[in-house]
Design a protein around this motif. Structure first.
Motif, mmCIF file in Angstrom:
data_model
loop_
_atom_site.group_PDB
_atom_site.id
_atom_site.type_symbol
_atom_site.label_atom_id
_atom_site.label_comp_id
_atom_site.label_asym_id
_atom_site.label_seq_id
_atom_site.Cartn_x
_atom_site.Cartn_y
_atom_site.Cartn_z
ATOM 1 N N ASN A 170 9.358 16.924 -13.267
ATOM 2 C CA ASN A 170 10.108 15.721 -12.904
ATOM 3 C C ASN A 170 10.856 15.109 -14.081
ATOM 4 O OD1 ASN A 170 10.637 13.575 -10.888
ATOM 5 N ND2 ASN A 170 9.485 12.289 -12.314
ATOM 6 N N MET A 171 10.491 15.516 -15.309
ATOM 7 C CA MET A 171 10.965 14.786 -16.479
ATOM 8 C C MET A 171 12.471 14.868 -16.667
ATOM 9 S SD MET A 171 9.381 14.925 -20.284
ATOM 10 C CE MET A 171 7.811 14.455 -19.572
ATOM 11 N N ASN A 172 13.060 16.023 -16.446
ATOM 12 C CA ASN A 172 14.502 16.150 -16.663
ATOM 13 C C ASN A 172 15.323 15.267 -15.734
ATOM 14 O OD1 ASN A 172 14.267 17.967 -18.729
ATOM 15 N ND2 ASN A 172 14.473 19.768 -17.422
ATOM 16 N N HIS A 173 14.727 14.860 -14.598
ATOM 17 C CA HIS A 173 15.455 14.070 -13.611
ATOM 18 C C HIS A 173 15.133 12.585 -13.702
ATOM 19 C CE1 HIS A 173 16.428 17.973 -11.907
ATOM 20 N NE2 HIS A 173 15.147 18.240 -11.828
ATOM 21 N N ASP A 174 14.287 12.224 -14.655
ATOM 22 C CA ASP A 174 13.824 10.846 -14.720
ATOM 23 C C ASP A 174 14.566 10.111 -15.829
ATOM 24 O OD1 ASP A 174 10.497 9.308 -14.847
ATOM 25 O OD2 ASP A 174 12.484 8.475 -14.527
ATOM 26 N N SER A 175 15.773 9.607 -15.523
ATOM 27 C CA SER A 175 16.555 8.908 -16.532
ATOM 28 C C SER A 175 15.897 7.603 -16.945
ATOM 29 C CB SER A 175 17.956 8.631 -16.004
ATOM 30 O OG SER A 175 17.905 7.837 -14.830
ATOM 31 N N ALA A 176 15.142 6.993 -16.023
ATOM 32 C CA ALA A 176 14.456 5.751 -16.369
ATOM 33 C C ALA A 176 13.447 5.978 -17.486
ATOM 34 C CB ALA A 176 13.745 5.181 -15.129
ATOM 35 N N PHE A 177 12.846 7.159 -17.507
ATOM 36 C CA PHE A 177 11.871 7.479 -18.555
ATOM 37 C C PHE A 177 12.525 7.400 -19.928
ATOM 38 C CE2 PHE A 177 9.792 10.517 -21.373
ATOM 39 C CZ PHE A 177 8.469 10.142 -21.270
ATOM 40 N N SER A 178 13.675 8.055 -20.102
ATOM 41 C CA SER A 178 14.342 8.052 -21.399
ATOM 42 C C SER A 178 14.867 6.656 -21.737
ATOM 43 C CB SER A 178 15.487 9.068 -21.413
ATOM 44 O OG SER A 178 16.423 8.785 -20.403
ATOM 45 N N MET A 179 15.323 5.899 -20.751
ATOM 46 C CA MET A 179 15.778 4.538 -20.998
ATOM 47 C C MET A 179 14.623 3.665 -21.490
ATOM 48 S SD MET A 179 19.008 3.849 -20.530
ATOM 49 C CE MET A 179 19.113 2.147 -19.979
ATOM 50 N N LYS A 180 13.471 3.855 -20.914
ATOM 51 C CA LYS A 180 12.321 3.067 -21.347
ATOM 52 C C LYS A 180 11.943 3.392 -22.786
ATOM 53 C CE LYS A 180 8.340 3.970 -19.477
ATOM 54 N NZ LYS A 180 7.305 4.031 -18.424
ATOM 55 N N GLU A 181 12.017 4.659 -23.149
ATOM 56 C CA GLU A 181 11.726 5.029 -24.534
ATOM 57 C C GLU A 181 12.747 4.424 -25.485
ATOM 58 O OE1 GLU A 181 8.878 6.450 -25.355
ATOM 59 O OE2 GLU A 181 8.532 6.255 -23.210
ATOM 60 N N ARG A 182 14.001 4.369 -25.079
ATOM 61 C CA ARG A 182 15.032 3.705 -25.895
ATOM 62 C C ARG A 182 14.695 2.226 -26.074
ATOM 63 N NH1 ARG A 182 20.569 3.833 -23.415
ATOM 64 N NH2 ARG A 182 20.914 2.397 -25.163
ATOM 65 N N ALA A 183 14.243 1.594 -24.997
ATOM 66 C CA ALA A 183 13.885 0.178 -25.083
ATOM 67 C C ALA A 183 12.740 -0.037 -26.063
ATOM 68 C CB ALA A 183 13.499 -0.343 -23.690
ATOM 69 N N LYS A 184 11.756 0.843 -26.022
ATOM 70 C CA LYS A 184 10.616 0.720 -26.944
ATOM 71 C C LYS A 184 11.059 0.879 -28.391
ATOM 72 C CE LYS A 184 7.093 2.286 -23.648
ATOM 73 N NZ LYS A 184 6.122 3.367 -23.299
ATOM 74 N N GLN A 185 11.978 1.802 -28.637
ATOM 75 C CA GLN A 185 12.466 2.003 -29.999
ATOM 76 C C GLN A 185 13.229 0.765 -30.484
ATOM 77 O OE1 GLN A 185 11.651 4.427 -31.998
ATOM 78 N NE2 GLN A 185 10.501 5.524 -30.437
#
Length: 299
Positions: free
Chosen positions: A183-198
């Motif tokens: 599911n990870m490649n299709h989960d743009s919210a996941f990468s956005m959340k990591e950007r927010a944490k950074q």
């Protein structure tokens, strides 16, 4: 508690080729043990090292994937041009053959399941990009994996030895990892959340840091920012507070250039708290005890 030499020996014998760099001004803490659950190795790790470096592995040192559950504290990871954070309750899958750095943010506790690489490679023969990755948290399979790892952490090793039980555990862990990674490649919210944490970590010492500030940095609405964190039942404000408290814990153990321990008030101001009383209330809400009690407990 192990001294540094014994810690290094334990790390090499249990996990392989890692180099440990302790903080220069903080007493080193390091504990490690390996449990054998019917052929499935589970390492229990506690350390406050400044950095732990995984060097390029030898052919005898790359037989596993490490399935890491972060139990307490925050662990930073960096590999190639990538950086990530592992927070309490989060899980990472790491190919033991790859070099990477780990950066404990204060004292951390984690467990590392040593899963034979054949179990993962057979499931993902063409997924090399997943060889160092966090497991997404918004899947039923990943929630079941978290429950299973917690249960494994609190289960005594079996005697006598039953290989069938160990094989079943390896198959179950692998099967629960698979849908999360797919599911990870299709989960743009996941990468956005990591950007927010950074972004949050970069601005953590600014007193006026707020969800609105982060949303502006990312050019998204506050509603969108809240939605990124809500899937994990975590608010943006609570994440900011948790990260500040972890940074404060590190500083309360350190000393400055003249070897003078930082006062609790100095630590509070350094990480964005407006006064010592506000810091004390926030610290007790996260840690359950006051900053002074926490510092005394480690002395």
């Amino acid at each position: 508690m192990l001294d540094l030499d014994h810690w290094v020996h334990s790390v090499h014998s249990i996990c392989g080729n890692f180099d440990t760099h302790p903080h220069p001004n903080i007493p080193f803490i390091g504990n490690m043990r390996l449990d054998d659950h019917n052929g499935l190795g589970v390492a229990h790790i506690e350390t406050n090292a400044e950095k732990i470096v995984r060097s390029k592995s030898t052919s005898q040192d790359d037989k596993h994937y490490f399935v890491i559950l972060q139990k307490k504290g925050v662990m930073g990871f960096s590999w190639s041009d990538n950086k990530d954070l592992l927070l309490p309750g989060e899980i990472a899958l790491i190919d033991s053959s790859l070099p990477y750095d780990m950066h404990p943010q204060g004292l951390i506790q984690q467990m590392s399941v040593h899963l034979p690489r054949a179990y993962i490679d057979s499931l993902f023969p063409s997924h090399a990009q997943h060889r160092i990755t966090k497991i997404v948290q918004n899947r039923s399979s990943s929630q079941m994996l978290l429950i299973m790892l917690h249960q494994l952490a609190n289960t005594d090793c079996q005697n006598p030895y039953f290989q069938e039980d160990g094989d079943a555990l390896k198959c179950a862990i692998s099967a629960l990892i698979k849908p999360s990674l797919e599911n990870m490649n299709h989960d743009s919210a996941f990468s956005m959340k990591e950007r927010a944490k950074q972004h949050i970590l970069r601005l953590l010492n600014e007193e006026k840091l707020s969800p609105g500030h982060i949303a502006k940095e990312m050019n998204i609405s506050k509603r969108s920012l809240y939605r990124l964190f809500s899937e994990d039942n975590l608010s943006v404000a609570h994440f900011i507070l948790q990260m500040r408290i972890e940074k404060c814990c590190t500083d309360m153990l350190s000393a400055d250039a003249v070897k003078r321990p930082l006062s609790i008030t100095e630590v509070a101001y350094r990480w964005g708290f407006s006064d010592a009383s506000q810091f004390s209330r926030a610290f007790k809400r996260i840690k359950g005890i006051s900053p002074s009690q926490w510092r005394q407990s480690l002395s």
